[in-house]
Write a protein that holds these residues in place. Structure first.
Motif, PDB file in Angstrom:
ATOM      1  N   LEU A 276      92.227  67.038  51.127  1.00  0.00           N
ATOM      2  CA  LEU A 276      93.612  67.151  51.594  1.00  0.00           C
ATOM      3  C   LEU A 276      93.952  65.912  52.416  1.00  0.00           C
ATOM      4  O   LEU A 276      93.300  65.616  53.412  1.00  0.00           O
ATOM      5  CB  LEU A 276      93.787  68.413  52.448  1.00  0.00           C
TER       6      LEU A 276
ATOM      7  N   LYS B 188      89.736  70.497  46.687  1.00  0.00           N
ATOM      8  CA  LYS B 188      90.276  69.136  46.595  1.00  0.00           C
ATOM      9  C   LYS B 188      90.386  68.578  48.009  1.00  0.00           C
ATOM     10  O   LYS B 188      90.622  69.318  48.956  1.00  0.00           O
ATOM     11  CB  LYS B 188      91.688  69.174  45.994  1.00  0.00           C
TER      12      LYS B 188
ATOM     13  N   ALA C 279      90.763  76.326  48.438  1.00  0.00           N
ATOM     14  CA  ALA C 279      90.531  77.145  47.250  1.00  0.00           C
ATOM     15  C   ALA C 279      90.201  76.288  46.034  1.00  0.00           C
ATOM     16  O   ALA C 279      89.338  76.642  45.246  1.00  0.00           O
ATOM     17  CB  ALA C 279      91.754  78.012  46.973  1.00  0.00           C
ATOM     18  N   LEU C 280      90.894  75.168  45.877  1.00  0.00           N
ATOM     19  CA  LEU C 280      90.684  74.355  44.678  1.00  0.00           C
ATOM     20  C   LEU C 280      89.677  73.224  44.905  1.00  0.00           C
ATOM     21  O   LEU C 280      89.460  72.393  44.038  1.00  0.00           O
ATOM     22  CB  LEU C 280      92.010  73.776  44.190  1.00  0.00           C
TER      23      LEU C 280
ATOM     24  N   ARG D 100      93.818  62.470  43.162  1.00  0.00           N
ATOM     25  CA  ARG D 100      92.726  63.410  43.379  1.00  0.00           C
ATOM     26  C   ARG D 100      92.882  64.211  44.658  1.00  0.00           C
ATOM     27  O   ARG D 100      92.060  65.070  44.943  1.00  0.00           O
ATOM     28  CB  ARG D 100      91.400  62.657  43.401  1.00  0.00           C
ATOM     29  N   CYS D 101      93.897  63.890  45.431  1.00  0.00           N
ATOM     30  CA  CYS D 101      94.070  64.579  46.710  1.00  0.00           C
ATOM     31  C   CYS D 101      95.256  65.526  46.653  1.00  0.00           C
ATOM     32  O   CYS D 101      96.158  65.362  45.847  1.00  0.00           O
ATOM     33  CB  CYS D 101      94.360  63.592  47.828  1.00  0.00           C
ATOM     34  N   PHE D 102      95.264  66.496  47.545  1.00  0.00           N
ATOM     35  CA  PHE D 102      96.489  67.201  47.860  1.00  0.00           C
ATOM     36  C   PHE D 102      97.088  66.473  49.058  1.00  0.00           C
ATOM     37  O   PHE D 102      96.375  65.816  49.801  1.00  0.00           O
ATOM     38  CB  PHE D 102      96.223  68.660  48.203  1.00  0.00           C
ATOM     39  N   PHE D 103      98.383  66.615  49.228  1.00  0.00           N
ATOM     40  CA  PHE D 103      99.037  65.807  50.252  1.00  0.00           C
ATOM     41  C   PHE D 103      99.936  66.670  51.127  1.00  0.00           C
ATOM     42  O   PHE D 103     100.649  67.537  50.636  1.00  0.00           O
ATOM     43  CB  PHE D 103      99.862  64.720  49.560  1.00  0.00           C
ATOM     44  N   HIS D 104      99.857  66.443  52.418  1.00  0.00           N
ATOM     45  CA  HIS D 104     100.826  67.101  53.297  1.00  0.00           C
ATOM     46  C   HIS D 104     101.298  66.115  54.352  1.00  0.00           C
ATOM     47  O   HIS D 104     100.503  65.396  54.943  1.00  0.00           O
ATOM     48  CB  HIS D 104     100.212  68.324  53.970  1.00  0.00           C
TER      49      HIS D 104
ATOM     50  N   ASN E 154     104.029  77.011  57.998  1.00  0.00           N
ATOM     51  CA  ASN E 154     103.735  77.681  56.730  1.00  0.00           C
ATOM     52  C   ASN E 154     103.286  76.699  55.674  1.00  0.00           C
ATOM     53  O   ASN E 154     102.348  76.954  54.935  1.00  0.00           O
ATOM     54  CB  ASN E 154     104.986  78.380  56.208  1.00  0.00           C
ATOM     55  N   ALA E 155     104.014  75.581  55.611  1.00  0.00           N
ATOM     56  CA  ALA E 155     103.740  74.609  54.558  1.00  0.00           C
ATOM     57  C   ALA E 155     102.328  74.052  54.707  1.00  0.00           C
ATOM     58  O   ALA E 155     101.595  73.919  53.727  1.00  0.00           O
ATOM     59  CB  ALA E 155     104.752  73.480  54.614  1.00  0.00           C
TER      60      ALA E 155
ATOM     61  N   LEU F 146      99.672  76.557  53.772  1.00  0.00           N
ATOM     62  CA  LEU F 146      99.553  76.659  52.326  1.00  0.00           C
ATOM     63  C   LEU F 146      98.766  75.484  51.751  1.00  0.00           C
ATOM     64  O   LEU F 146      97.933  75.657  50.856  1.00  0.00           O
ATOM     65  CB  LEU F 146     100.956  76.676  51.731  1.00  0.00           C
ATOM     66  N   ALA F 147      99.039  74.298  52.289  1.00  0.00           N
ATOM     67  CA  ALA F 147      98.354  73.108  51.803  1.00  0.00           C
ATOM     68  C   ALA F 147      96.854  73.218  52.069  1.00  0.00           C
ATOM     69  O   ALA F 147      96.033  72.897  51.208  1.00  0.00           O
ATOM     70  CB  ALA F 147      98.923  71.861  52.479  1.00  0.00           C
TER      71      ALA F 147
ATOM     72  N   ASP G  11      95.107  76.010  52.515  1.00  0.00           N
ATOM     73  CA  ASP G  11      94.565  77.057  51.649  1.00  0.00           C
ATOM     74  C   ASP G  11      94.331  76.539  50.238  1.00  0.00           C
ATOM     75  O   ASP G  11      93.302  76.818  49.626  1.00  0.00           O
ATOM     76  CB  ASP G  11      95.517  78.258  51.590  1.00  0.00           C
ATOM     77  N   ALA G  12      95.300  75.795  49.742  1.00  0.00           N
ATOM     78  CA  ALA G  12      95.179  75.276  48.373  1.00  0.00           C
ATOM     79  C   ALA G  12      94.006  74.311  48.276  1.00  0.00           C
ATOM     80  O   ALA G  12      93.228  74.369  47.321  1.00  0.00           O
ATOM     81  CB  ALA G  12      96.475  74.583  47.960  1.00  0.00           C
TER      82      ALA G  12
END
Lengths: 275, 388
Positions: A29, A27, A24-25, A171-175, A13-14, A17-18, A20-21
């Motif tokens: 990942l 950015k 959508a934005l 500037r990144c999203f992180f998972h 799930n996590a 979500l990462a 998708d974000a």
């Protein structure tokens, strides 16, 4: 659009979500995690599920940020000038677009995978800041500016060999891909080997979990090693309930080689609990 | 919105920039978090935290944010072994109904504290006490739709209304003793590049110049690639009290040998005296006079001592102080000679830093090293490298 597990790849799930974000934005990942937990696979599956092109830029220790934009082939221009070729008058003939350029000018929004970003020099991520932020760059030789038609989906993977600069991280999203729990492992096995016997999976997972818990392993086996090992087991499957005895056979010791990649790790196997 | 979360994160040592907060707001605006705490938790973590080493702190801050409580840390007070048995339990619909009675969070927390006080021992199963695999709302590996989950290693159904799961990412925290990879990351900061070796890289500027000189006749020029040119000399303390840190030291050693081409290692026991050993199996080997190190290696070498510096003060300060042989000159003298020659020197100590002040010998060495002793952790190495 939402990214979800496919028939060949299981996402938590996590992570879903990462992704998708990030999509959508618009950015980049950044994905981290133990080797073999499916970081690179994610980009491939994402491209597949969106039915778009995957541009795979594998980073090596000598990779420069410039190579992702374009390269100017000075040597062949010099050679052409000696041979008196007409091509030599237009410098654009010697500009070779890199992966980023290709991603910016792709017809459909592509997935750009910058694989193992930590392999490169420490300054590498900093050199890409502007390009990833503005999604545009300037070609000095020809004076043109390449701007992204649409912002590509950027997936960056790292094995944590080097700390990445803060400005880049911002500037990144992180998972962080955690090692999957037993239930998820079962699902993963299920999608790769749909016809496998449940009894064998249970026994194999039991042994696998124990091997991962062995003290002082240099490299713990991860998902991809588990799948390789199961593939070997399926070639000549042991009888139900006898996996351990079967593995302990002298001739089959080499099967542990699918799981353990360091010679120093093999002696640790003697700490495996019996039964 | 979420300013409170930002402030809490700051208090827990997670630096978050305005850009990231705006990203989070944009993401929430797009409806990515849905309407569940779980999604919001993951979304916030993805956007705000960029280092898995900080997840543990994020969890704590997030918990504090949700509850708007001050820094209460209940899980610290529970002995880990109460919760260590991986017994997994699945419950039927009926049980769930029964369990929903604990509805309010305050009520739950209140009861939790109360039970914690009543309970004196480890517990497993059952429906009241804190432990594993039961249906009590407090504990690990059990199932309760509104319960408190504690010290449980893997992520489960997330149905507990809060995650007090201190242990989940605790081992990735930055001050924790490190793994080899961490060492490598830290050591890489020592790199300094210089061009050396065979000329394999095209030198474009020189080529153009040379070609111009030849009247346009192509004349390719090559230059050597850049290599890491840092010289490192590491002296390891072996034997005796160092045995308990052998794993950490091994990791540092293998990280360093991967990282530096020009790495020299020698060994000593407790304190450096007139000789060091080239191998860890040191007693069988021929010793090398410590003075030779000064002669053989230039002062551009960076000197790193690795040792717990835990010994009798006389072992450092007096002639004949060595526990193994008669030394003419005190260890302090030799240490000074080395640090005088190698101006870039640090001491890495595997002993936890909070214990240092209880050992007079550590204080003496610290003084001799001019306060350049650092703990053998990721943060410690980073600080040490700044001094090198």
């Amino acid at each position: 659009m939402s990214f979800s597990s496919t028939d060949t790849y299981i996402v938590s799930n996590a992570l879903q979500l990462a992704v998708d974000a990030a999509v959508a934005l618009e950015k980049p990942l950044l994905l981290k995690g133990e080797p073999g937990t499916g970081k690179t696979r994610l980009a491939q599956e994402l491209a597949r599920s969106m039915d778009t092109e995957l541009l795979h830029w594998s980073i090596k220790s000598t990779t420069k940020a410039q190579q992702g934009l374009y390269e100017y082939d000075a040597v062949s221009r010099l050679r052409d000038s000696q041979l008196g070729s007409d091509k030599v008058h237009d410098i654009a003939n010697y500009i070779k677009p890199g992966k980023l350029w290709q991603a910016f000018t792709a017809k459909q929004r592509p997935v750009l995978l910058i694989d193992e970003v930590d392999k490169a020099d420490i300054e590498f991520p900093n050199d890409l800041l502007h390009e990833l932020d503005q999604m545009a760059f300037h070609v000095y030789e020809t004076g043109e500016t390449v701007t992204a038609q649409q912002r590509p989906i950027v997936i960056i993977t790292s094995n944590n060999e080097k700390a990445l600069p803060d400005a880049f991280l911002r500037r990144c999203f992180f998972h962080f891909i955690e090692f999957p729990d037993e239930q998820t492992l079962r699902q993963i096995i299920e999608v790769h080997y749909p016809n496998i016997q449940q009894q064998l999976v249970t026994e194999a997972l039991d042994l696998f979990v124990q091997i991962r818990e062995l003290p002082r392993l240099k490299k713990k086996p991860s998902t991809s090693e588990l799948l390789d090992w199961l593939k070997l087991l399926l070639l000549d499957p042991p009888k139900p309930g006898q996996l351990r005895e079967w593995m302990s056979d002298e001739q089959r010791q080499s099967l542990y080689g699918a799981l353990l990649k360091h010679e120093e790790d093999f002696p640790q196997l003697r700490y495996l609990r019996q039964g | 919105m979420f300013i409170g979360l930002l402030q809490l994160l700051k208090r827990y040592g997670v630096a978050v920039s305005i850009t990231e907060l705006l990203d989070l707001l944009a993401a929430v605006n797009k409806g990515l978090a849905g309407y569940s705490i779980e999604s919001f938790y993951y979304l916030a973590r993805t956007i705000l935290v960029k280092d898995e080493g900080l997840f543990d702190r994020f969890d704590q801050a997030f918990y504090a944010y949700l509850q708007a409580l001050d820094e209460v840390d209940i899980s610290e007070r529970i002995p880990n072994e109460w919760l260590s048995d991986p017994l997994v339990r699945q419950l039927g619909q009926l049980d769930e109904e029964v369990l929903k009675q604990y509805e309010s969070l305050e009520q739950l927390l209140e009861q939790f504290k109360q039970r914690l006080e009543e309970q004196q021992e480890r517990h497993q199963g059952g429906s009241k006490w804190i432990g594993t695999g039961g249906t009590s709302p407090f504990g690990a590996y059990g199932y309760h739709p509104g319960g408190i989950r504690l010290g449980q290693a893997s992520n489960r159904q997330f149905s507990a209304s809060k995650v007090l799961d201190k242990r989940q990412f605790a081992d990735l925290d930055r001050d924790a003793p490190l793994q080899q990879r961490g060492f490598q990351v830290a050591l890489r900061k020592l790199r300094a590049f210089a061009r050396s070796g065979a000329a394999t890289e095209l030198d474009l500027d020189a080529t153009i110049k040379a070609t111009g000189k030849q009247g346009g006749l192509l004349d390719l020029q090559w230059r050597p690639e850049r290599h890491n040119a840092t010289n490192v000399l590491i002296l390891f303390d072996v034997g005796g009290s160092m045995d308990s840190y052998i794993e950490q030291v091994e990791q540092l050693f293998s990280a360093a040998s991967d990282e530096f081409k020009n790495l020299q290692t020698f060994y000593f026991h407790n304190c450096v005296y007139e000789a060091v050993w080239p191998s860890a199996a040191r007693r069988g080997e021929v010793a090398i006079p410590t003075g030779d190190l000064v002669q053989r290696f230039g002062s551009d070498y960076k000197l790193i001592f690795v040792g717990d510096a835990t010994m009798g003060p006389y072992e450092i300060l007096y002639p004949g102080g060595s526990v193994e042989h008669w030394n003419e000159e005190p260890g302090a003298e030799w240490l000074n000679r080395l640090t005088h020659h190698f101006s870039k020197a640090v001491w890495l100590n595997p002993q936890p830093q909070q214990r240092w002040r209880y050992y007079p010998s550590i204080n003496i060495i610290q003084e001799l090293m001019q306060e350049r002793m650092f703990p053998l952790t990721l943060n410690g190495i980073e600080q040490a490298i700044e001094k090198l």
